[in-house]
Each structure stands twice: as C-alpha cells, then as structure tokens.
Design a protein around this motif. Structure first.
Motif, PDB file in Angstrom:
ATOM      1  N   PHE A   1     -44.320   0.356  19.658  1.00  0.00           N
ATOM      2  CA  PHE A   1     -43.956   1.769  19.644  1.00  0.00           C
ATOM      3  C   PHE A   1     -44.370   2.457  20.935  1.00  0.00           C
ATOM      4  O   PHE A   1     -43.655   3.336  21.429  1.00  0.00           O
ATOM      5  N   LYS A   2     -45.491   2.068  21.499  1.00  0.00           N
ATOM      6  CA  LYS A   2     -45.893   2.610  22.805  1.00  0.00           C
ATOM      7  C   LYS A   2     -44.862   2.255  23.862  1.00  0.00           C
ATOM      8  O   LYS A   2     -44.540   3.071  24.743  1.00  0.00           O
ATOM      9  N   ASP A   3     -44.340   1.031  23.778  1.00  0.00           N
ATOM     10  CA  ASP A   3     -43.317   0.611  24.735  1.00  0.00           C
ATOM     11  C   ASP A   3     -42.040   1.431  24.581  1.00  0.00           C
ATOM     12  O   ASP A   3     -41.390   1.788  25.575  1.00  0.00           O
ATOM     13  N   LEU A   4     -41.653   1.734  23.341  1.00  0.00           N
ATOM     14  CA  LEU A   4     -40.445   2.530  23.124  1.00  0.00           C
ATOM     15  C   LEU A   4     -40.608   3.924  23.719  1.00  0.00           C
ATOM     16  O   LEU A   4     -39.679   4.459  24.343  1.00  0.00           O
ATOM     17  N   VAL A   5     -41.774   4.520  23.523  1.00  0.00           N
ATOM     18  CA  VAL A   5     -42.029   5.844  24.091  1.00  0.00           C
ATOM     19  C   VAL A   5     -41.931   5.809  25.613  1.00  0.00           C
ATOM     20  O   VAL A   5     -41.447   6.752  26.250  1.00  0.00           O
ATOM     21  N   GLY A   6     -42.328   4.687  26.200  1.00  0.00           N
ATOM     22  CA  GLY A   6     -42.285   4.542  27.659  1.00  0.00           C
ATOM     23  C   GLY A   6     -40.965   4.024  28.194  1.00  0.00           C
ATOM     24  O   GLY A   6     -40.846   3.756  29.400  1.00  0.00           O
ATOM     25  N   GLY A   7     -39.948   3.875  27.324  1.00  0.00           N
ATOM     26  CA  GLY A   7     -38.650   3.400  27.787  1.00  0.00           C
ATOM     27  C   GLY A   7     -38.627   1.911  28.075  1.00  0.00           C
ATOM     28  O   GLY A   7     -37.816   1.443  28.872  1.00  0.00           O
ATOM     29  N   ARG A   8     -39.503   1.168  27.397  1.00  0.00           N
ATOM     30  CA  ARG A   8     -39.616  -0.271  27.666  1.00  0.00           C
ATOM     31  C   ARG A   8     -39.230  -1.113  26.440  1.00  0.00           C
ATOM     32  O   ARG A   8     -39.743  -2.211  26.249  1.00  0.00           O
ATOM     33  N   GLY A   9     -38.344  -0.609  25.618  1.00  0.00           N
ATOM     34  CA  GLY A   9     -37.854  -1.392  24.493  1.00  0.00           C
ATOM     35  C   GLY A   9     -36.903  -2.475  24.970  1.00  0.00           C
ATOM     36  O   GLY A   9     -36.017  -2.216  25.788  1.00  0.00           O
ATOM     37  N   PHE A  10     -37.063  -3.682  24.471  1.00  0.00           N
ATOM     38  CA  PHE A  10     -36.240  -4.805  24.936  1.00  0.00           C
ATOM     39  C   PHE A  10     -34.808  -4.686  24.406  1.00  0.00           C
ATOM     40  O   PHE A  10     -33.845  -4.786  25.167  1.00  0.00           O
ATOM     41  N   LEU A  11     -34.655  -4.474  23.121  1.00  0.00           N
ATOM     42  CA  LEU A  11     -33.338  -4.411  22.492  1.00  0.00           C
ATOM     43  C   LEU A  11     -32.834  -2.969  22.418  1.00  0.00           C
ATOM     44  O   LEU A  11     -33.620  -2.031  22.237  1.00  0.00           O
ATOM     45  N   ASN A  12     -31.530  -2.808  22.505  1.00  0.00           N
ATOM     46  CA  ASN A  12     -30.940  -1.489  22.357  1.00  0.00           C
ATOM     47  C   ASN A  12     -31.256  -0.905  20.983  1.00  0.00           C
ATOM     48  O   ASN A  12     -31.547   0.288  20.850  1.00  0.00           O
ATOM     49  N   SER A  13     -31.203  -1.749  19.956  1.00  0.00           N
ATOM     50  CA  SER A  13     -31.480  -1.285  18.595  1.00  0.00           C
ATOM     51  C   SER A  13     -32.901  -0.763  18.458  1.00  0.00           C
ATOM     52  O   SER A  13     -33.179   0.076  17.595  1.00  0.00           O
ATOM     53  N   ASP A  14     -33.810  -1.268  19.294  1.00  0.00           N
ATOM     54  CA  ASP A  14     -35.187  -0.766  19.277  1.00  0.00           C
ATOM     55  C   ASP A  14     -35.319   0.528  20.068  1.00  0.00           C
ATOM     56  O   ASP A  14     -35.803   1.534  19.554  1.00  0.00           O
TER      57      ASP A  14
ATOM     58  N   SER B   1     -25.409 -13.261  12.945  1.00  0.00           N
ATOM     59  CA  SER B   1     -26.720 -12.615  12.958  1.00  0.00           C
ATOM     60  C   SER B   1     -27.871 -13.607  12.891  1.00  0.00           C
ATOM     61  O   SER B   1     -29.004 -13.276  13.242  1.00  0.00           O
ATOM     62  N   ASN B   2     -27.594 -14.831  12.431  1.00  0.00           N
ATOM     63  CA  ASN B   2     -28.669 -15.803  12.220  1.00  0.00           C
ATOM     64  C   ASN B   2     -28.701 -16.933  13.235  1.00  0.00           C
ATOM     65  O   ASN B   2     -29.766 -17.395  13.637  1.00  0.00           O
ATOM     66  N   ILE B   3     -27.551 -17.402  13.656  1.00  0.00           N
ATOM     67  CA  ILE B   3     -27.518 -18.605  14.484  1.00  0.00           C
ATOM     68  C   ILE B   3     -28.238 -18.407  15.812  1.00  0.00           C
ATOM     69  O   ILE B   3     -28.826 -19.339  16.363  1.00  0.00           O
TER      70      ILE B   3
ATOM     71  N   ASN C   1     -22.527 -11.804   8.000  1.00  0.00           N
ATOM     72  CA  ASN C   1     -21.889 -11.240   9.190  1.00  0.00           C
ATOM     73  C   ASN C   1     -21.629  -9.751   9.052  1.00  0.00           C
ATOM     74  O   ASN C   1     -21.728  -8.992  10.026  1.00  0.00           O
ATOM     75  N   SER C   2     -21.301  -9.318   7.850  1.00  0.00           N
ATOM     76  CA  SER C   2     -20.920  -7.914   7.663  1.00  0.00           C
ATOM     77  C   SER C   2     -22.115  -6.996   7.466  1.00  0.00           C
ATOM     78  O   SER C   2     -22.009  -5.784   7.717  1.00  0.00           O
ATOM     79  N   ILE C   3     -23.247  -7.535   7.024  1.00  0.00           N
ATOM     80  CA  ILE C   3     -24.388  -6.679   6.677  1.00  0.00           C
ATOM     81  C   ILE C   3     -25.422  -6.597   7.790  1.00  0.00           C
ATOM     82  O   ILE C   3     -25.879  -5.506   8.146  1.00  0.00           O
ATOM     83  N   MET C   4     -25.806  -7.730   8.357  1.00  0.00           N
ATOM     84  CA  MET C   4     -26.910  -7.719   9.313  1.00  0.00           C
ATOM     85  C   MET C   4     -26.527  -7.013  10.605  1.00  0.00           C
ATOM     86  O   MET C   4     -25.448  -7.252  11.152  1.00  0.00           O
ATOM     87  N   PRO C   5     -27.393  -6.132  11.125  1.00  0.00           N
ATOM     88  CA  PRO C   5     -27.034  -5.337  12.307  1.00  0.00           C
ATOM     89  C   PRO C   5     -27.099  -6.143  13.596  1.00  0.00           C
ATOM     90  O   PRO C   5     -27.805  -7.135  13.700  1.00  0.00           O
ATOM     91  N   SER C   6     -26.359  -5.686  14.574  1.00  0.00           N
ATOM     92  CA  SER C   6     -26.363  -6.286  15.906  1.00  0.00           C
ATOM     93  C   SER C   6     -27.514  -5.712  16.722  1.00  0.00           C
ATOM     94  O   SER C   6     -27.929  -4.564  16.500  1.00  0.00           O
ATOM     95  N   PRO C   7     -28.045  -6.469  17.694  1.00  0.00           N
ATOM     96  CA  PRO C   7     -29.059  -5.891  18.597  1.00  0.00           C
ATOM     97  C   PRO C   7     -28.497  -4.764  19.444  1.00  0.00           C
ATOM     98  O   PRO C   7     -29.254  -4.033  20.083  1.00  0.00           O
ATOM     99  N   ARG C   8     -27.173  -4.610  19.440  1.00  0.00           N
ATOM    100  CA  ARG C   8     -26.548  -3.503  20.157  1.00  0.00           C
ATOM    101  C   ARG C   8     -26.501  -2.229  19.313  1.00  0.00           C
ATOM    102  O   ARG C   8     -26.117  -1.165  19.814  1.00  0.00           O
ATOM    103  N   ALA C   9     -26.857  -2.310  18.040  1.00  0.00           N
ATOM    104  CA  ALA C   9     -26.730  -1.165  17.142  1.00  0.00           C
ATOM    105  C   ALA C   9     -27.566   0.016  17.629  1.00  0.00           C
ATOM    106  O   ALA C   9     -28.618  -0.146  18.259  1.00  0.00           O
ATOM    107  N   ASN C  10     -27.090   1.224  17.315  1.00  0.00           N
ATOM    108  CA  ASN C  10     -27.874   2.410  17.644  1.00  0.00           C
ATOM    109  C   ASN C  10     -28.618   2.898  16.417  1.00  0.00           C
ATOM    110  O   ASN C  10     -28.410   2.406  15.305  1.00  0.00           O
TER     111      ASN C  10
END
Length: 336
Positions: free
Chosen positions: A255-268, A92-94, A158-167
């Motif tokens: 947040f405006k980008d998320l509403v418009g479907g323009r979030g970069f990461l899946n987790s966002d 999660s850090n490297i 490794n076990s705690i921090m979420p992946s950018p793939r997280a939902n």
C-alpha cells in the motif's frame, strides 16, 4: 415484468443456497476425523517455502482463483479430460498460477494418515492461510467442511477472473457481485504484498496505456525507469518483477508503494490512482498495518464462505474426480 420477477426469484434462491452452504462450514471440522489435518498442511507449506520462497504467493492465490469461480470447491485443481476443459489453462490461470504440486503433496500426506476425509477445497483454504502466516502475516482460524467439485469450467474462469489490466471501477463491480465490499477488495488486493508479476502484464502500462502510446501517468518516474529496464518494449514477457518492495514478506509495503505510484500491476495502482472509493482504504492501510491485517482476515473468511451449493465429494486425488484415471501427461503440460 414476469421475466424480471423470475430473475429475482432465481437470484434469491441462489443467494439462499450460497448462505446455507456457508453456514455448514465451521472451525475444527476435522477435530475428530483428522485432528492433525491443519498441522500436516502447514508443514507441507513450510517445506515448500524453504525450497522455493515464491511458492507462498502461488499457494495463497489459489484461494482467490478457486473461490471466485463457482465457490470454494477445488474445481481449479482438476486437470482437463476428453469431456471437460478445466480451469488451469484459462487465461487467468495459465500465466499466473504455479505450485499445484504443493497441494498435491499435502493431499498425499493426508490420504496416508486420514484417507477419504479431508477435501482438496479445504486444503486450499488452509494452505492460503498458512502461506500468509509463514510469510509474516496474520494467522486466523479457518472454517472447514467443504466438498470438492465434480467438474470445472474454463469458460467460467475466463469470464469471471479479472485481468491485470482491470481498473478499480471494474474490480469494485466484480467484488460487489459476490457481496464483497470496497474494503474487502482493497484489503484482499493486499495479497500482492508477496509474489511476482510478469512483464507481459504491464507492457501496455509502460508503452501504450489506454491506447495513448504513452506510459501510465500514475507511475513514479524512477519506478517507470526501473520497469523499462526490466521489461523493454518487445522483450521477454515472461520475465518477472516484484509486486512490491518486500515481495517475500507479508506486510503493508504494497500500500505504501501504491501511494508512491510504484504499483506493479495496473489493477493495483488503479486502486489508489483511479477511484476515490478505493483510495481511502489504500491510504488507511499504508499507515496502519494492523488494520490491514484485520481487514484482510475478514475478507479471506468472507471469500471462503463462497459456495455454489452443488453436490460434491472428497477427492482421493485433487487433479481428478474419484473413479477417473490420473493422466500424468496433463501434469507435465501444466508444469511447462
């Protein structure tokens, strides 16, 4: 029944320690022992941002990556030793953290002026606040008085921090473990108002979302085309893209980008497209920047209260516990 009871008792005692430790934190902790502490840290952050504007986002993220792993104790700053694998090289850090040298510089300045007084853990909290404020975001009074951890845990990171793939559902569950609400999750995710992300974090969204061999249907088509050019399939995963349309300004554009479907990461993007519980707050913050700022500050203060209750010290060097010799070879490995 007995096992369940014992687990409940352990959890209750742990929660009590967390609360007790947090109660000892207070604004102005260094008012008598090092009254210039906060101004020194802010000046270092400002200088770093002038040299490299991306350092603001990097420094701000330290609070997240530190506090979620066994409390806000600067464990993430410790270098590896022959007997300990630290958190810097965790998955999660490297690939997501940089600018450790900014915290080093702040610590060096404070050691000259107020030796053995200001903890590295508190420097992280101050630096995160300053990075937000100096990027155009809110300012707030931080609570201080933390001790630095005597150890670190790569396994815990490794076990705690979420992946950018997280939902969104996984993120809601994670934050709930730390008594942080859905509101806290969405507000704190607004930290991605500044900074960049790497292509390797989103390639699956572009070409194989959920194993379908297709792109994420939540993405705006024009935005997807832009990302295709930035992150071609089989391209350089270390190429970076902006996390929102205004990556150097802390605002509600994220947040405006998320509403418009323009979030970069899946987790966002999942916060808007994947769960009604979080979508409500994304909508609110996209319309009201002031509300986002208020809730972000509240979330940062709550996160800053996370404490393990374990013993600690004020480190002379943020990379090593007191009494251990600093190894510059490890520093070069991190920087590479």
């Amino acid at each position: 029944m007995t096992t369940f009871y014992l687990l409940c008792v352990v959890l209750f005692l742990h929660m009590g320690i967390m609360a007790s430790s947090a109660d000892q934190l207070r604004p102005g902790f260094y008012a008598q022992t090092c009254p210039i502490a906060e101004s020194v840290v802010r000046n270092v952050i400002l200088k770093a941002m002038i040299i490299d504007p991306r350092s603001a986002a990097s420094v701000m993220r330290f609070q997240f990556h530190d506090c979620f792993v066994n409390g806000c104790d600067a464990s993430m700053l410790l270098d590896d030793t022959p007997n300990m694998l630290g958190e810097k090289l965790s998955l999660s850090n490297i690939n997501s953290l940089r600018s450790y040298e900014v915290i080093d510089e702040a610590k060096e300045e404070l050691e000259k002026l107020c030796p053995n007084v200001v903890s590295c853990a508190d420097i992280i909290i101050m630096a995160a606040r300053d990075a937000v404020f100096l990027s155009g975001g809110p300012n707030w009074e931080v609570k201080l008085g933390r001790k630095d951890s005597l150890t670190a845990s790569q396994d815990d990171a490794n076990s705690i921090m979420p992946s950018p793939r997280a939902n969104a559902s996984a993120l809601i569950n994670l934050f709930n473990r730390f008594n942080l609400s859905v509101q806290d999750l969405v507000a704190l995710s607004g930290s991605h108002s500044i900074g960049n992300g790497r292509c390797f974090s989103i390639v699956f969204r572009l070409y194989n979302q959920s194993g379908t061999g297709k792109p994420d249907p939540a993405m705006d088509p024009d935005f997807r085309s832009k990302l295709d050019r930035l992150c071609p399939n089989g391209g350089d995963g270390n190429v970076t893209g902006d996390l929102d349309k205004t990556p150097r300004v802390f605002d509600n554009q994220y947040f405006k980008d998320l509403v418009g479907g323009r979030g970069f990461l899946n987790s966002d993007q999942s916060l808007y497209s994947g769960d009604e519980r979080s979508r409500e707050y994304v909508d609110k913050y996209s319309r009201d920047e002031g509300l986002f700022f208020e809730d972000f500050v509240e979330g940062m203060l709550k996160m800053g209260d996370l404490q393990s209750g374990r013993g600690g010290e004020v480190r002379e060097n943020c990379r090593v516990v007191n009494g251990e010799k600093f190894n510059p070879i490890r520093l070069e490995r991190i920087r590479d």
